[in-house]
Each structure stands twice: as C-alpha cells, then as structure tokens.
Design an enzyme around this catalytic site. Structure first.
Site, PDB file in Angstrom:
ATOM      1  N   GLY A  69       0.718  -1.337   0.062  1.00  0.00           N
ATOM      2  CA  GLY A  69      -0.086   0.012   0.034  1.00  0.00           C
ATOM      3  C   GLY A  69       0.935   1.395  -0.068  1.00  0.00           C
ATOM      4  O   GLY A  69       2.218   1.132  -0.054  1.00  0.00           O
ATOM      5  N   TYR A  70       0.445   2.558   0.212  1.00  0.00           N
ATOM      6  CA  TYR A  70       0.914   3.804  -0.105  1.00  0.00           C
ATOM      7  C   TYR A  70       1.811   3.826   0.941  1.00  0.00           C
ATOM      8  O   TYR A  70       3.194   4.140   0.751  1.00  0.00           O
ATOM      9  CB  TYR A  70      -0.202   4.694  -0.187  1.00  0.00           C
ATOM     10  CG  TYR A  70       0.270   6.300  -0.104  1.00  0.00           C
ATOM     11  CD1 TYR A  70       1.298   6.646  -0.711  1.00  0.00           C
ATOM     12  CD2 TYR A  70      -0.449   7.145   0.722  1.00  0.00           C
ATOM     13  CE1 TYR A  70       1.718   7.806  -0.916  1.00  0.00           C
ATOM     14  CE2 TYR A  70      -0.041   8.480   0.637  1.00  0.00           C
ATOM     15  CZ  TYR A  70       1.214   8.735  -0.147  1.00  0.00           C
ATOM     16  OH  TYR A  70       1.508  10.152  -0.243  1.00  0.00           O
ATOM     17  N   SER A  90      -4.738   7.238  13.273  1.00  0.00           N
ATOM     18  CA  SER A  90      -4.952   8.386  12.361  1.00  0.00           C
ATOM     19  C   SER A  90      -5.409   9.300  13.072  1.00  0.00           C
ATOM     20  O   SER A  90      -6.132   9.215  14.081  1.00  0.00           O
ATOM     21  CB  SER A  90      -6.070   7.937  11.436  1.00  0.00           C
ATOM     22  OG  SER A  90      -6.516   8.990  10.734  1.00  0.00           O
ATOM     23  N   TYR A  95     -15.148   3.852   9.742  1.00  0.00           N
ATOM     24  CA  TYR A  95     -13.716   3.629   9.485  1.00  0.00           C
ATOM     25  C   TYR A  95     -12.923   4.549  10.964  1.00  0.00           C
ATOM     26  O   TYR A  95     -11.928   3.733  11.452  1.00  0.00           O
ATOM     27  CB  TYR A  95     -13.165   4.468   8.477  1.00  0.00           C
ATOM     28  CG  TYR A  95     -11.686   4.801   8.361  1.00  0.00           C
ATOM     29  CD1 TYR A  95     -10.680   3.985   8.281  1.00  0.00           C
ATOM     30  CD2 TYR A  95     -11.380   6.245   8.579  1.00  0.00           C
ATOM     31  CE1 TYR A  95      -9.386   4.184   8.335  1.00  0.00           C
ATOM     32  CE2 TYR A  95     -10.020   6.672   8.714  1.00  0.00           C
ATOM     33  CZ  TYR A  95      -9.075   5.585   8.421  1.00  0.00           C
ATOM     34  OH  TYR A  95      -7.738   5.988   8.531  1.00  0.00           O
ATOM     35  N   LYS A 129     -10.252   2.679  13.894  1.00  0.00           N
ATOM     36  CA  LYS A 129      -8.990   3.086  14.625  1.00  0.00           C
ATOM     37  C   LYS A 129      -9.089   3.300  16.261  1.00  0.00           C
ATOM     38  O   LYS A 129      -8.320   2.967  16.781  1.00  0.00           O
ATOM     39  CB  LYS A 129      -8.547   4.548  13.702  1.00  0.00           C
ATOM     40  CG  LYS A 129      -8.297   4.337  12.474  1.00  0.00           C
ATOM     41  CD  LYS A 129      -7.100   3.324  12.299  1.00  0.00           C
ATOM     42  CE  LYS A 129      -6.658   3.111  10.635  1.00  0.00           C
ATOM     43  NZ  LYS A 129      -5.526   1.935  10.468  1.00  0.00           N
ATOM     44  N   TYR A 132      -1.562   9.366  12.115  1.00  0.00           N
ATOM     45  CA  TYR A 132      -0.883  10.215  11.123  1.00  0.00           C
ATOM     46  C   TYR A 132      -1.967  11.275  10.701  1.00  0.00           C
ATOM     47  O   TYR A 132      -3.244  11.240  10.919  1.00  0.00           O
ATOM     48  CB  TYR A 132      -0.975   9.295   9.485  1.00  0.00           C
ATOM     49  CG  TYR A 132      -0.503   7.773   9.733  1.00  0.00           C
ATOM     50  CD1 TYR A 132       0.682   7.600  10.633  1.00  0.00           C
ATOM     51  CD2 TYR A 132      -0.996   6.768   9.065  1.00  0.00           C
ATOM     52  CE1 TYR A 132       1.196   6.390  10.743  1.00  0.00           C
ATOM     53  CE2 TYR A 132      -0.272   5.541   9.006  1.00  0.00           C
ATOM     54  CZ  TYR A 132       0.808   5.626   9.820  1.00  0.00           C
ATOM     55  OH  TYR A 132       1.252   4.130  10.015  1.00  0.00           O
ATOM     56  N   ARG A 138     -17.897  19.429   1.638  1.00  0.00           N
ATOM     57  CA  ARG A 138     -18.232  17.816   1.596  1.00  0.00           C
ATOM     58  C   ARG A 138     -18.636  17.268   2.913  1.00  0.00           C
ATOM     59  O   ARG A 138     -17.996  17.539   3.978  1.00  0.00           O
ATOM     60  CB  ARG A 138     -16.608  17.192   1.369  1.00  0.00           C
ATOM     61  CG  ARG A 138     -16.776  15.702   1.141  1.00  0.00           C
ATOM     62  CD  ARG A 138     -15.489  15.230   0.552  1.00  0.00           C
ATOM     63  NE  ARG A 138     -14.199  15.294   1.506  1.00  0.00           N
ATOM     64  CZ  ARG A 138     -13.274  14.843   1.439  1.00  0.00           C
ATOM     65  NH1 ARG A 138     -12.727  14.253   0.289  1.00  0.00           N
ATOM     66  NH2 ARG A 138     -12.277  14.807   2.290  1.00  0.00           N
ATOM     67  N   ASP A 156     -16.585  16.718   6.666  1.00  0.00           N
ATOM     68  CA  ASP A 156     -15.563  17.258   6.700  1.00  0.00           C
ATOM     69  C   ASP A 156     -15.391  18.311   7.835  1.00  0.00           C
ATOM     70  O   ASP A 156     -16.550  18.636   8.127  1.00  0.00           O
ATOM     71  CB  ASP A 156     -15.205  17.985   5.435  1.00  0.00           C
ATOM     72  CG  ASP A 156     -14.515  17.393   4.482  1.00  0.00           C
ATOM     73  OD1 ASP A 156     -13.918  16.131   4.638  1.00  0.00           O
ATOM     74  OD2 ASP A 156     -14.130  17.944   3.160  1.00  0.00           O
TER      75      ASP A 156
HETATM   76  C1  UD1 Z   1      -9.154  11.815   5.073  1.00  0.00           C
HETATM   77  C2  UD1 Z   1     -10.053  11.107   5.806  1.00  0.00           C
HETATM   78  C3  UD1 Z   1      -9.276  10.546   7.069  1.00  0.00           C
HETATM   79  C4  UD1 Z   1      -8.049   9.669   6.326  1.00  0.00           C
HETATM   80  C5  UD1 Z   1      -7.479  10.382   5.365  1.00  0.00           C
HETATM   81  C6  UD1 Z   1      -6.389   9.562   4.952  1.00  0.00           C
HETATM   82  C7  UD1 Z   1     -12.073  12.121   5.731  1.00  0.00           C
HETATM   83  C8  UD1 Z   1     -13.183  12.838   6.547  1.00  0.00           C
HETATM   84  N1  UD1 Z   1     -11.135  11.798   6.378  1.00  0.00           N
HETATM   85  O1  UD1 Z   1      -8.801  12.876   5.509  1.00  0.00           O
HETATM   86  O2  UD1 Z   1      -9.956   9.921   8.284  1.00  0.00           O
HETATM   87  O3  UD1 Z   1      -7.186   9.234   7.476  1.00  0.00           O
HETATM   88  O4  UD1 Z   1      -8.231  11.039   4.288  1.00  0.00           O
HETATM   89  O5  UD1 Z   1      -5.647  10.130   3.712  1.00  0.00           O
HETATM   90  O6  UD1 Z   1     -12.583  11.784   4.662  1.00  0.00           O
HETATM   91  N2  UD1 Z   1     -10.698  18.370  -0.650  1.00  0.00           N
HETATM   92  C9  UD1 Z   1     -10.997  19.285  -1.786  1.00  0.00           C
HETATM   93  N3  UD1 Z   1     -11.272  18.368  -2.802  1.00  0.00           N
HETATM   94  C10 UD1 Z   1     -11.118  16.878  -3.087  1.00  0.00           C
HETATM   95  C11 UD1 Z   1     -10.703  16.401  -2.271  1.00  0.00           C
HETATM   96  C12 UD1 Z   1     -10.333  17.195  -0.774  1.00  0.00           C
HETATM   97  O7  UD1 Z   1     -11.192  20.435  -1.788  1.00  0.00           O
HETATM   98  O8  UD1 Z   1     -11.235  16.579  -4.276  1.00  0.00           O
HETATM   99  C13 UD1 Z   1     -10.374  19.102   0.622  1.00  0.00           C
HETATM  100  C14 UD1 Z   1     -11.099  18.655   1.755  1.00  0.00           C
HETATM  101  O9  UD1 Z   1     -12.277  19.239   1.940  1.00  0.00           O
HETATM  102  C15 UD1 Z   1     -10.323  18.803   3.105  1.00  0.00           C
HETATM  103  C16 UD1 Z   1      -8.928  18.421   2.378  1.00  0.00           C
HETATM  104  O10 UD1 Z   1      -9.059  18.712   0.885  1.00  0.00           O
HETATM  105  O11 UD1 Z   1     -10.451  20.143   3.580  1.00  0.00           O
HETATM  106  C17 UD1 Z   1      -8.116  17.219   2.545  1.00  0.00           C
HETATM  107  O12 UD1 Z   1      -8.991  16.330   2.387  1.00  0.00           O
HETATM  108  P1  UD1 Z   1      -8.389  14.716   2.244  1.00  0.00           P
HETATM  109  O13 UD1 Z   1      -7.301  14.757   1.229  1.00  0.00           O
HETATM  110  O14 UD1 Z   1      -9.966  14.012   1.673  1.00  0.00           O
HETATM  111  O15 UD1 Z   1      -8.246  14.373   3.383  1.00  0.00           O
HETATM  112  P2  UD1 Z   1      -9.075  14.400   4.875  1.00  0.00           P
HETATM  113  O16 UD1 Z   1     -10.583  14.544   4.572  1.00  0.00           O
HETATM  114  O17 UD1 Z   1      -8.437  15.498   5.741  1.00  0.00           O
END
Ligand code: UD1
Length: 341
Positions: A12-13, A127, A152, A156, A180, A298, A301
C-alpha cells in the site's frame, strides 16, 4: 543477520514507503498483502529503489490458519508494522460490517499470534481521525477522543483500545500507535507513490490527476469555513518523512527505549495548510496551473485539524522536515510516471 520485520499492507501507499526506509536502514522485510487496494508491481518499485525484493505473501490476515503457517515459515520475525486495513471513510458508512469485520479480525489475529509465537513488538497505523473535530488546535496526544464520525474512524479508535487491553493481559507485548495526519507525496525516485484505484478521494491525487488531464477540474469543497481563506485546513505530511518515523518506532521497541508498554505519537508537520495554499504551493513547485472551482462543503469534513508534534519530536527525535513544495513536486513527478504504467 538483519532483523526481520513484518509489514502488513506493505504494497500500500504508506506501507511501501516504509518498506523502502526499513530496507535502506538495514532491516529485512516480509510483506503480507492481499492486494485488495494495491498492485503487485509495487514490489518492483521497492526493488528498483533498494536493490532488494522484500519477501512477499499474499493472503488475508483474517485467515488465522494461514497466519499461523506464515509464523512457522518466518520464525525469526522481530517486529510487526500493521498497516493492512480498509480506509475509505465514505465506503465505511455504506459497508460498516465489512470494515468492522476486516479491521478488527486482522488486528485480533495478529495480537493472538504475537502471544502464541512470543512476538513482542507492534507498531500500529492509526489516524488523526480518532480526534474528530478537536476543541483546541494544534492537537496533542492527550486531546479527548470524541465519538468517531465514521465506522472507519471507529475502527481506529477501538483498535487502539484492543491493543491496550491485549497488553494488559499479556505484558510481554509492547506497542506504539502512530496517528498520521494527511500523508502526501511520493518517493523522490518516482518508483512508488499513491496509486488510487478508481476516482481519488483525497486532495493531492485528485489535484495531480486534474493537472495531467484525467479529471476536468479540482473541486474545492467549501470556501466558507472559519479559516483565513475559507477553505479547509489540514496537516499535510510527506510520506517519506512519515515512513522514517516507523523505522524509528521499530528501533525504539527493539532497543527497549520505549518508556511504557504502550505509546502514542502524532505524526504531522505541526503546521496547518489550506486547500488554496496547497494549490498555490503546487503551482509554484511545478510551474503547472491547477484548474479548480469552489463547490459546497463535503459532508463529514471538518474545518481544521493539525498536529502538535512536540512529543514525537522530543521522544522519537523525529521531525517532518521536507517542505510542502518539495513534497508536491514528488507527487507531480509520480503522476507523470504513472501515466506510462
Ligand atoms: C481523509 C479522511 C481521514 C483519512 C485520510 C487519509 C475524511 C473525513 N477523512 O482525510 O480519516 O485518515 O483521508 O488520507 O474523509 N478536498 C477538496 N477537494 C477534493 C478532495 C479534498 O477540496 O477533491 C479538501 C477537503 O475538503 C479537505 C482537504 O481537501 O479540506 C483534505 O481532504 P482529504 O485529502 O480527503 O483528507 P481528509 O478529509 O482530511
């Protein structure tokens, strides 16, 4: 003889980057992975970087009989790093029982086998999701664990409890949980990186896929949060820095430097960064333009979360020191490399 470390989820990653750092630090690695969310070619990437192909076994950790056979074969294991788990937040809401079944049973099997085969050392992949929306930022390890916002996240939280209970009952076991924040980027060689199967859910792979032309635009989820620029804030940590912390945790256990039989560390940079800051840093690092548009928030979030990393800095002697721009540069190189894969 080099110490042998089991890395579950090692294709995995985060697992693959950790396997590389372990091998480069003089460890031998055996991977268990059923390829449910990764590809066998990752082993070629690890070998291309290190010159060593890790041992590899393909099975599901829920298969206890198979795990026993594994322990008979690799009887000189010294420690386990447990990454293998289902990890998609949204999917866990749709299929909670799959998540509880897989993530708990695999961990329980590992803990049971650790008792049976006198394997004392475990590093667990946790996490920052365990904190939910924290009341105070940055988040320390002592922050209250709030009700999880998804099955999920609950796996954890409960997994950390299961480990602690197992240690109470068997005081030969020692464990370190690493919480993490948001891992991003890829190995500088571009031989391994994040390989999202299907449409990426996380920000950086979605961004790089947009820039390379696989997606029409990056959707920025929410510009009305109570943050300086209105977009969500996270603590983005370079995956290689994160991987290095696992090697330190393993050494800490093997050398008996751990102060308690169970320890927890936040792994982040300690700095919060907004979605717009990521876009700007990416553009600066690569010279590429990111086509993005604001969308509604989303569901699920939170506005902001970032780590207090004082404990990991002090106790592990570890710091995430790669800059955001360097990190995003590796993510872009990786995206360009997988175009040809
Ligand atoms: C998510 C998971 C977290 C997990 C982590 C693993 C949720 C609520 N949390 O974290 O439990 O451990 O991934 O990597 O899903 N965003 C955009 N556009 C996108 C995608 C994301 O604007 O297409 C924004 C999101 O709103 C957020 C930020 O980018 O503010 C980070 O998002 P993301 O990379 O999905 O991570 P988390 O949501 O923080």
């Amino acid at each position: 003889m080099k110490p042998l470390i089991l890395v579950t989820g090692g294709t995995g990653y985060i697992g693959s980057h950790t396997a590389v750092e372990l091998i480069q630090d003089g460890f031998e690695v055996v991977i268990i992975d059923n390829l449910s969310n990764s590809r066998i070619e990752v082993l070629d990437g690890i070998e291309a970087i290190t010159g060593v192909r890790p041992y590899y076994e393909n099975f599901n950790l829920c298969d206890f009989k198979r795990l026993r056979q594994f322990c008979e074969k690799y009887h000189r294991l010294e420690a386990i790093i447990h990454f293998a788990a289902l990890k998609a937040v949204g999917e866990s809401v749709e299929k909670p029982l799959d998540y509880y079944h897989n993530n708990f049973e695999s961990l329980i099997n590992l803990l049971q086998i650790m008792g049976e085969y006198s394997l004392p050392n475990l590093v667990f992949s946790s996490s920052c999701t365990v904190y939910g929306q924290p009341d105070n930022l940055p988040v320390t390890e002592d922050s209250p664990i709030k009700k999880a916002s998804s099955p999920y996240g609950n796996t954890k939280q409960v997994s950390e409890e299961i480990i602690q209970d197992a240690i109470v009952a068997n005081n030969t076991i020692k464990a370190i949980s690493l919480r993490y924040f948001n891992p991003i980027g890829a190995h500088p060689s571009a031989h391994i990186g994040e390989l999202p199967l299907g449409i990426p859910l996380n920000l950086v792979p979605y961004l790089t896929q947009t820039v390379i032309g696989k997606r029409p635009e990056l959707r920025v989820f929410g510009n009305d949060y109570e943050t300086p620029d209105g977009t969500g804030i996270r603590d983005y940590i370079y995956v290689v820095d994160l991987a290095r912390a696992h090697v330190i945790a393993i050494k800490r256990l093997l050398e008996g430097k751990n102060l308690k039989s169970y320890e927890v560390f936040n792994l982040g940079t300690g700095k919060g960064c907004s979605v717009l800051e990521i876009i700007n840093a990416f553009e600066k690092a690569t010279g590429e333009k990111v086509n993005y548009k604001f969308y509604p928030r989303r569901p699920g979030d939170i506005a902001a979360v970032y780590a207090d990393t004082t404990l990991a800095n002090r106790e592990l002697g570890w710091k995430a020191d790669t800059s955001l721009e360097q990190t995003l540069f590796t993510a872009w190189n990786w995206e360009k490399a997988i175009r040809h894969k």
